[in-house]
Design a protein around this motif. Structure first.
Motif, PDB file in Angstrom:
ATOM      1  N   UNK A 158      23.443  15.424  -4.955  1.00  0.00           N
ATOM      2  CA  UNK A 158      23.497  14.026  -5.369  1.00  0.00           C
ATOM      3  C   UNK A 158      23.256  13.099  -4.177  1.00  0.00           C
ATOM      4  N   UNK A 159      22.754  11.880  -4.426  1.00  0.00           N
ATOM      5  CA  UNK A 159      22.449  10.962  -3.316  1.00  0.00           C
ATOM      6  C   UNK A 159      23.690  10.567  -2.547  1.00  0.00           C
ATOM      7  N   UNK A 160      23.506  10.327  -1.256  1.00  0.00           N
ATOM      8  CA  UNK A 160      24.568   9.793  -0.421  1.00  0.00           C
ATOM      9  C   UNK A 160      24.614   8.286  -0.494  1.00  0.00           C
ATOM     10  N   UNK A 161      25.402   7.687   0.376  1.00  0.00           N
ATOM     11  CA  UNK A 161      25.612   6.241   0.305  1.00  0.00           C
ATOM     12  C   UNK A 161      24.465   5.428   0.872  1.00  0.00           C
ATOM     13  N   UNK A 162      23.711   5.979   1.833  1.00  0.00           N
ATOM     14  CA  UNK A 162      22.714   5.192   2.541  1.00  0.00           C
ATOM     15  C   UNK A 162      21.316   5.411   1.976  1.00  0.00           C
ATOM     16  N   UNK A 163      20.571   4.303   1.872  1.00  0.00           N
ATOM     17  CA  UNK A 163      19.191   4.350   1.416  1.00  0.00           C
ATOM     18  C   UNK A 163      18.331   3.567   2.398  1.00  0.00           C
ATOM     19  N   UNK A 164      17.304   4.202   2.934  1.00  0.00           N
ATOM     20  CA  UNK A 164      16.337   3.520   3.792  1.00  0.00           C
ATOM     21  C   UNK A 164      15.045   3.347   2.998  1.00  0.00           C
ATOM     22  N   UNK A 165      14.593   2.106   2.880  1.00  0.00           N
ATOM     23  CA  UNK A 165      13.374   1.779   2.136  1.00  0.00           C
ATOM     24  C   UNK A 165      12.298   1.321   3.101  1.00  0.00           C
ATOM     25  N   UNK A 166      11.080   1.784   2.875  1.00  0.00           N
ATOM     26  CA  UNK A 166       9.958   1.422   3.736  1.00  0.00           C
ATOM     27  C   UNK A 166       8.782   0.971   2.880  1.00  0.00           C
ATOM     28  N   UNK A 167       8.177  -0.155   3.254  1.00  0.00           N
ATOM     29  CA  UNK A 167       6.945  -0.600   2.612  1.00  0.00           C
ATOM     30  C   UNK A 167       5.937  -0.948   3.696  1.00  0.00           C
ATOM     31  N   UNK A 168       4.682  -0.727   3.395  1.00  0.00           N
ATOM     32  CA  UNK A 168       3.609  -1.022   4.352  1.00  0.00           C
ATOM     33  C   UNK A 168       2.516  -1.847   3.662  1.00  0.00           C
ATOM     34  N   UNK A 169       2.106  -2.899   4.326  1.00  0.00           N
ATOM     35  CA  UNK A 169       1.063  -3.772   3.787  1.00  0.00           C
ATOM     36  C   UNK A 169      -0.315  -3.184   4.048  1.00  0.00           C
ATOM     37  N   UNK A 170      -1.194  -3.311   3.110  1.00  0.00           N
ATOM     38  CA  UNK A 170      -2.564  -2.774   3.258  1.00  0.00           C
ATOM     39  C   UNK A 170      -3.285  -3.474   4.406  1.00  0.00           C
TER      40      UNK A 170
ATOM     41  N   UNK B 166       0.819  -1.210   0.000  1.00  0.00           N
ATOM     42  CA  UNK B 166       0.000   0.000   0.000  1.00  0.00           C
ATOM     43  C   UNK B 166       0.853   1.260   0.000  1.00  0.00           C
ATOM     44  N   UNK B 167       2.015   1.206   0.652  1.00  0.00           N
ATOM     45  CA  UNK B 167       2.919   2.358   0.713  1.00  0.00           C
ATOM     46  C   UNK B 167       4.326   1.904   0.387  1.00  0.00           C
ATOM     47  N   UNK B 168       5.036   2.749  -0.371  1.00  0.00           N
ATOM     48  CA  UNK B 168       6.440   2.484  -0.712  1.00  0.00           C
ATOM     49  C   UNK B 168       7.168   3.819  -0.648  1.00  0.00           C
ATOM     50  N   UNK B 169       8.189   3.881   0.189  1.00  0.00           N
ATOM     51  CA  UNK B 169       8.900   5.140   0.414  1.00  0.00           C
ATOM     52  C   UNK B 169      10.402   4.908   0.441  1.00  0.00           C
TER      53      UNK B 169
END
Length: 244
Positions: A232-244, A195-198
């Motif tokens: 420009x982007x840095x080295x770290x990426x935090x990904x978040x997903x949420x289930x409906x 439902x959500x992707x960030x």
């Protein structure tokens, strides 16, 4: 639709990171903010602590109602504070469907040859409204290109051993990397059913100090300053997903 706009407190988190707070404390706070009372929490790749920090992992265990760990590397000991552990890949773990409130993985996503299988498994085991956080390397940063070239030239293990010490004892285990879920746009492909992707990028000067010999660190910091000025982007990426 994937949300690229950061959450309300992202600027505060980024400011803390740029002020020198190490990433593990920031990432723990991001995860803890999602945890309901008596949450069932899943640590994917749980060996050697929370991003290498045993006390922080113990703190996470104290916050969770039930703490579940998955670690495929059988040579890595696991803390006694886990209520349940599985010595296998997450994709093969015998977890019940809709049984996890919050899951997270620290420096795991870059090692997935097929991240779609990983996120399909998450879709099954998360409860409705459940959240997954992944902290990984942003493949848009030159670090990933350098990592690939060092692998191809068979220099990566030699370089890390010389710089940081023996694998698994003085430094982290450098498992094979693929970087197939390491940019914001990758979530559209590997996690379409959520439902959500960030996505949240973290950058700062000196973010790669550990990967440069001391005499070359000024060069790395100059590269960081240049990238920051250019947005420009840095080295770290935090990904978040949420289930409906």
């Amino acid at each position: 639709m994937m949300t690229l706009a950061p959450a309300a407190n992202y600027e505060d988190l980024l400011a803390r990171y740029r002020a020198g707070v190490w990433r593990d404390r920031i990432f723990l706070d991001m995860i803890a903010a999602e945890m309901p009372t008596d949450a069932v929490v899943l640590d994917i790749g749980c060996g050697r602590g929370f991003d290498g920090d045993i006390p922080l992992q113990e703190e996470m265990a104290g916050r969770a109602g039930r703490f579940v760990g998955i670690e495929p590397d059988k040579e890595i000991p696991l803390g006694a504070y886990f209520h349940e552990t599985h010595r296998c890949l997450f994709e093969d773990a015998p977890l019940e469907d809709a049984s996890i409130d919050v899951a997270y993985a620290i420096m795991v996503l870059e090692h997935l040859p097929d991240p779609k299988i990983f996120f399909d498994k998450l879709q099954r085991v998360l409860k409705p409204g459940g959240v997954f956080w992944g902290l990984t390397v942003d493949r848009r940063h030159f670090f990933c290109r350098a990592s690939r070239w060092f692998d191809r030239l068979h220099l990566k293990t030699w370089y890390l051993n010389r710089l940081m010490g023996k694998r698994g004892e003085e430094r982290y285990e450098n498992y094979p990397v693929y970087y197939r879920c390491n940019a914001p746009e990758d979530l559209e492909r590997v996690a379409p059913g959520f439902a959500e992707r960030q996505a949240y990028n973290f950058s700062r000067e000196g973010q790669l100090d550990a990967y440069f010999p001391r005499l070359l660190r000024p060069l790395g910091r100059w590269m960081d300053r240049r990238a920051l000025r250019r947005g420009q982007p840095g080295t770290l990426l935090a990904l978040r997903v949420k289930k409906a």
